[in-house]
Design a protein around this motif. Structure first.
Motif, mmCIF file in Angstrom:
data_model
loop_
_atom_site.group_PDB
_atom_site.id
_atom_site.type_symbol
_atom_site.label_atom_id
_atom_site.label_comp_id
_atom_site.label_asym_id
_atom_site.label_seq_id
_atom_site.Cartn_x
_atom_site.Cartn_y
_atom_site.Cartn_z
ATOM 1 N N ALA A 457 0.834 -1.207 0.000
ATOM 2 C CA ALA A 457 0.000 0.000 0.000
ATOM 3 C C ALA A 457 0.865 1.253 0.000
ATOM 4 N N ARG A 459 3.837 1.526 -1.337
ATOM 5 C CA ARG A 459 4.375 1.663 -2.695
ATOM 6 C C ARG A 459 3.308 2.205 -3.648
ATOM 7 N N TYR A 460 2.080 1.780 -3.444
ATOM 8 C CA TYR A 460 0.987 2.294 -4.277
ATOM 9 C C TYR A 460 0.852 3.805 -4.087
ATOM 10 N N GLU A 463 3.775 5.654 -5.898
ATOM 11 C CA GLU A 463 3.541 5.769 -7.343
ATOM 12 C C GLU A 463 2.465 6.795 -7.650
ATOM 13 N N THR A 464 1.407 6.806 -6.850
ATOM 14 C CA THR A 464 0.296 7.730 -7.093
ATOM 15 C C THR A 464 0.743 9.177 -6.922
ATOM 16 N N TYR A 488 3.235 -7.077 -6.199
ATOM 17 C CA TYR A 488 2.726 -5.706 -6.211
ATOM 18 C C TYR A 488 1.722 -5.499 -7.341
ATOM 19 N N CYS A 492 -2.263 -4.368 -6.657
ATOM 20 C CA CYS A 492 -2.915 -3.167 -7.208
ATOM 21 C C CYS A 492 -4.126 -3.544 -8.048
ATOM 22 N N VAL A 500 -9.459 1.613 -2.958
ATOM 23 C CA VAL A 500 -8.803 2.600 -3.814
ATOM 24 C C VAL A 500 -9.272 4.003 -3.461
ATOM 25 N N ARG A 585 -6.584 0.336 -12.575
ATOM 26 C CA ARG A 585 -6.289 1.409 -11.630
ATOM 27 C C ARG A 585 -7.309 2.539 -11.739
#
Length: 782
Positions: A457, A459-460, A463-464, A488, A492, A500, A585
Motif C-alpha cells: 500500500a 508503494r501504491y 507511485e500515485t 505488487y 494493485c 482505492v 487502476r
C-alpha cells in the motif's frame, strides 16, 4: 602597468567576448594578436584570453570589471574562428571604379570580404587592376606611390578606367549585398534588442559558412585559408540557399549537396566540424538532410522527426536541464501504452528510457549527461537500446515524432504538478502507518492482511503521488532486489473500489497537510501532439467491464505456481498487461478476490441441521459473515482428519481465519506428520464417503504414494522386482508396506519364509486393492 588604449568600445547587451574582441581589433586597425600584446594578456590560440584576464582587459580598454565579466558569462555563442577571419578587413581591397571616378576616397568597407557590390552604382566591385592583374592594397595599408589614390600602386594604371564586371547575376547580386549589409547593421545596432542582434549574427554566420563551403570546400577551410575569400558569386548563391523554402515542404533541400561534400565518410557525425557554429535554423536543415543516416537519439535531438523543421530556440540554459526539473521519473503510463501496447517491453525500464528521451530535443548535452539529470539516472546504453527497438517497430517514426512533439510542448506549457517537490515530500514523510492502514481496510470492509500488504500500500501511494519508478524509489518504497514484482502488480489489480477510494483520499490529505495545492495525478493531454494515428491503443477509451469479467474468471480458477491473473486476463483479451493494469487502476473492481474481513468475520453458532456453517447475508457480498459450529469443526478436523485448508475451501473463508477460530474454541492443533490427517486432495468427496480400510490407508503424509506402490507390488513376484520398477530400494519398499499394514490394521499379504516371494493377498489386502481401484481410478479419470 598596462597602458590605456586609444578609445573604449562599449559592449552591447549579452555580447560574447570573442565577438567584441574581434570588433575592437577591427576598430583599432590591428589584429587580435596585436591587441592581446597591447593589452598585456596572452594571445594564445582562439578563442584567446579567458575570464582570468578580465581585470587586465578592463584596465586597458576603459571598461569596468563587471562589463568584461558579463561578456565572458554571456549565453550567446561566439562565431567560429573561420567566420571571424572572413569578417576581418583584409590587407588587399576590392574597389568601385565609379566611386573613384566621382572623386570619392577608398572606403574601408571595400576591404571586408562581406562587401562585393557597390550600392551607389549598382555594380560589382572590381578585384584586380586590369593592367597588372594585382589586387590593390586596402585603405589601411600605406601606399608607397605619390600618385592619385585612383591609380594602381603597382603599375600606376588609372583604376577608374576599369571595365565593369559582368557576373550574369543581375539584380540577385544587389539583393544579396543588401541582405548582408542589413544583417551587419542589425548586429551592431545599439537600439536593437539582444534577440534581434542574435538573429542577425546567426544569419550572417550561416551566410559566411555557406559561402566559404561554396568557394573552397572542406579542404581549404579546415586548413584555415583566410586569404582566399568567397567571391561575389559565392555570396549571392549563399543568400539564395539560406532563404530557400523550408526543405520539409519540398522533396529535397538545395543545401544538401553543399553539406554532403563536408563528410569524409558516410557514418560521420551529424553536424560536420566545418559547420560548427551554425545558427539553429541551418543546423536543423543540415540534420534533416542527414536524417536517413541518423540514430533515433539524434533524430529526436535535432527534431528531424517532425513534419516541419523546428530550429532550436536560444535559451540561457540547455533545454534538457529545465525540462528534467519538471518531469516525473518515468513517462506517464497512458502515453507509454499509446507508444507501444506490447508486453515484450518491461514497463518500468521502457517508461524510464522514454523520460530520458523527452530531454533530447534541441539539447547539446551528450546522452550520459542527459540521463544524469534524472533522479533515477537510467543507463544511457539502455535508453539507446529502447529507442532503437521503438524506432524499428512498424509505427516507429510516429512514436519518435510523438516523443519530440511532447518534449517541445512541455517547454512552453504549464505542468500543474511539481514532481521535484513531490519527491521531496515522500522522502521526508511516512506515507502510511499500520493504524491508518487498519482503519482504511476496516472502512473498506476488508481484512488488513499481513505486514506485506501494508508495504504494498505504501508503494501504491508512492507511485500515485510521484509517478515514479519503484525500481529506483527510496529504500522504504523500492521493490526488494530479486523479489517478484507480480506481488505488487496483483495487489494493485485486486484492490476493490472502496479501498482505492480510501487510499486516494489519504493521499490527498497528505498533500493538503504539506500545503500543496495540486491535483493528485496528471498527464499531458493528447492534443499537445499533432499525431492522429497512434501506434498503441488508447487505454482511456477501453471499456472496463470486459476486463473485470476476465479478471474475475482468472481469480475463480484459484492460485497455482507462477500464477499471474492480470497477464492471463490480458492475453485472453488481446491487450498488453500494462494496458489492463492501467484500466484496473482507473476503474477498480467492485469486490476483491481475497476475503473481506472485519474483526468478527467468523462467529460461532449452534448446529441447525445439515451443514455446520452458514454464510450471511450472501456468498457474493463483500461484507459477509461466516457462522460456524465449533462441534462440527472439531468433528471434521479431529474425527475425520481433514485439513483446515480443505475445510476453509469448502466454507469459502480464509484458512488463517479458520485456524484462529479453532484456537479460540480450544480445538487442539495436530502436530505435523502424526499420521491422523486425511489428505482428501487425492480423492473427491468427504472422508466419510470412503470405506475402510481405504480411509485408514489415506491417513498421514505420502499416503497416496504408499497406495500406488502397494498396487505395483501386487503386479510383481517379489519386492525386489517391484522396487526396481518404482526406482527405489527393497528395504524402503518393505518399510512403506509395513506402514500401510499398520494403518489398515493387519497384514495385506500372506508371508512366506525368506527368500521365497510374497504370498497371495489376504482378505484385507484384496479389499484394499479393490477399493483403491474403484476410488482412486475414478478420481484420476475425473
Amino acid at each position: 602597468m598596462t597602458r590605456r588604449l586609444p578609445f573604449t568600445l562599449t559592449p552591447l547587451p549579452a555580447e560574447p567576448f570573442g565577438l567584441w574582441w574581434h570588433t575592437y581589433a577591427v576598430r583599432l586597425g590591428v589584429t587580435r594578436t596585436e591587441l592581446a600584446h597591447a593589452t598585456g594578456v596572452p594571445a594564445g590560440p582562439p578563442p584567446g584570453p579567458g575570464p582570468e584576464h578580465a581585470a587586465a582587459i578592463a584596465a586597458a580598454t576603459g571598461l569596468t570589471d563587471s562589463q568584461v565579466a558579463g561578456m565572458f558569462a554571456s549565453h550567446r555563442v561566439c562565431p567560429p574562428e573561420l567566420v571571424l577571419r572572413v569578417w576581418t578587413p583584409q590587407p588587399v581591397s576590392r574597389f568601385c571604379p565609379g566611386c573613384l571616378s566621382d572623386g570619392l576616397s577608398w572606403r574601408p568597407a571595400w576591404a571586408l570580404p562581406l562587401t562585393f557590390q557597390c550600392m551607389v552604382h549598382h555594380a560589382p566591385l572590381a578585384e584586380r587592376c586590369p593592367a597588372c592583374e594585382q589586387t590593390p592594397p586596402s585603405p589601411a595599408t600605406p601606399i608607397r606611390t605619390t600618385q592619385s589614390p585612383s591609380s594602381c600602386p603597382s603599375c600606376s594604371h588609372d583604376l577608374t578606367t576599369t571595365a565593369p564586371q559582368h557576373t550574369g547575376l543581375g539584380d540577385q547580386i544587389t539583393a544579396a549585398q543588401k541582405v548582408i549589409t542589413t544583417a551587419l547593421e542589425r548586429m551592431r545596432d545599439p537600439a536593437a534588442t539582444a534577440e534581434n542582434r542574435e538573429e542577425a549574427q546567426d544569419e550572417l554566420t550561416d551566410l559566411t559558412l555557406i559561402a566559404v563551403h561554396l568557394s573552397h570546400g572542406e579542404t581549404a577551410q579546415t586548413r584555415g585559408n583566410a586569404r582566399q575569400m568567397p567571391t561575389a558569386a559565392a555570396w549571392t548563391a549563399a543568400v539564395g540557399l539560406l532563404v530557400a523554402p523550408d526543405p520539409s515542404l519540398s522533396r529535397q533541400d538545395p543545401l544538401g549537396p553543399v553539406v554532403a561534400g563536408s563528410f569524409r565518410r558516410r557514418l560521420s557525425r551529424t553536424i560536420p566540424a566545418s559547420w560548427h557554429g551554425s545558427g539553429p535554423t541551418l543546423i536543423a536543415r543540415i540534420a534533416r538532410g542527414r536524417e536517413k543516416n541518423l540514430t533515433p537519439i539524434e533524430r529526436i535531438r535535432y527534431a528531424t522527426t517532425l513534419p516541419v523543421t523546428t530550429p532550436r530556440p536560444r535559451r540561457l540554459t540547455d533545454p534538457a536541464q529545465a525540462r528534467a526539473a519538471r518531469l516525473p521519473d518515468q513517462l506517464w503510463p497512458a502515453w507509454a501504452i499509446r507508444l507501444t501496447d506490447d508486453d515484450s517491453y518491461d514497463g518500468s525500464v521502457f517508461r524510464s528510457a522514454m523520460a530520458a528521451a523527452l530531454l533530447l530535443p534541441h539539447s547539446d548535452l551528450p546522452l550520459p549527461e542527459i540521463t544524469d539529470l534524472l533522479p533515477h539516472q537510467p543507463d544511457a546504453n539502455g535508453v539507446a537500446h529502447q529507442l532503437r527497438r521503438l524506432a524499428a517497430t512498424p509505427a516507429g517514426d510516429t512514436a519518435l515524432q510523438i516523443l519530440t512533439e511532447l518534449a517541445l510542448a512541455i517547454d512552453d506549457a504549464e505542468i500543474p504538478i511539481d514532481y521535484a517537490r513531490r519527491r521531496h515530500l515522500v522522502a521526508h514523510t511516512k506515507l502510511i502507518d499500520k493504524p491508518t492502514w487498519t482503519r482504511l481496510c476496516r472502512q473498506a470492509g476488508l481484512h488488513k492482511g499481513r505486514a506485506r500488504r501494508l508495504d504494498l500500500a505504501a508503494r501504491y501511494l508512492y507511485e500515485t503521488l510521484t509517478g515514479g519508478n519503484l525500481a529506483t524509489a527510496p529504500h522504504s518504497y523500492r521493490l526488494p532486489t530479486g523479489a517478484p514484482r507480480i506481488d505488487y502488480i496483483e495487489f494493485c489489480a485486486a484492490m476493490p473500489a472502496s479501498l482505492v477510494t480510501a487510499l486516494i483520499a489519504h493521499a490527498e490529505n497528505l498533500l493538503n497537510a504539506a500545503g500543496i495545492d495540486e491535483p493528485l495525478s496528471w498527464q499531458p493531454p493528447t492534443e499537445w501532439v499533432t499525431v492522429t494515428s497512434w501506434p498503441g491503443a488508447d487505454p482511456d477509451r477501453t471499456e472496463p467491464a470486459p476486463i473485470h469479467h476476465a479478471i474475475r474468471e482468472q481469480w475463480a480458477r484459484g492460485v497455482h505456481n507462477h500464477w499471474a491473473p492480470t497477464r492471463d486476463a490480458a492475453h485472453a483479451l488481446g491487450i498488453s498487461s500494462h494496458h489492463l493494469r492501467y484500466v484496473l487502476r482507473r476503474h477498480p473492481v467492485t469486490h476483491a478476490p481475497y476475503p473481506a474481513g472485519r474483526p468478527k468475520t467468523l462467529l460461532a453458532m449452534t448446529a441447525e441441521g445439515g451443514l455446520g456453517y452458514r454464510i450471511d447475508p450472501h456468498p457474493d457480498d463483500p461484507h459477509r459473515v461466516y457462522y460456524i459450529d465449533p462441534a462440527w469443526l472439531r468433528e471434521q478436523y479431529i474425527t475425520w482428519g481433514r485439513t483446515l485448508a480443505h475445510i476453509a475451501s469448502e466454507i469459502g473463508c480464509h484458512s488463517g481465519s479458520l485456524r484462529r477460530f479453532a484456537e479460540h474454541h480450544a480445538i487442539p492443533r495436530r502436530s505435523p506428520g502424526n499420521g491422523t490427517c486425511i489428505h482428501t486432495d487425492v480423492v473427491t468427496g468427504h472422508p466419510s464417503h470412503l470405506p475402510d480400510p481405504l480411509r485408514k490407508a489415506l491417513r498421514g503424509q505420502r499416503s497416496r504414494d504408499r497406495l500406488d506402490r502397494f498396487l505395483v507390488i501386487i503386479e510383481h513376484r517379489s519386492l525386489g522386482q517391484a522396487a526396481t520398477t518404482v526406482h527405489t530400494t527393497q528395504p524402503a519398499l518393505t518399510s512403506q508396506l509395513h506402514v500401510l499394514e499398520r494403518a489398515c490394521g493387519g497384514p495385506l499379504f500372506h508371508r512366506r519364509p525368506v527368500p521365497q516371494p510374497l504370498g497371495p493377498l489376504t482378505p484385507l489386502g484384496e479389499q484394499l486393492c479393490q477399493q483403491a481401484h474403484d476410488y482412486l481410478n475414478q478420481t484420476s479419470s475425473g
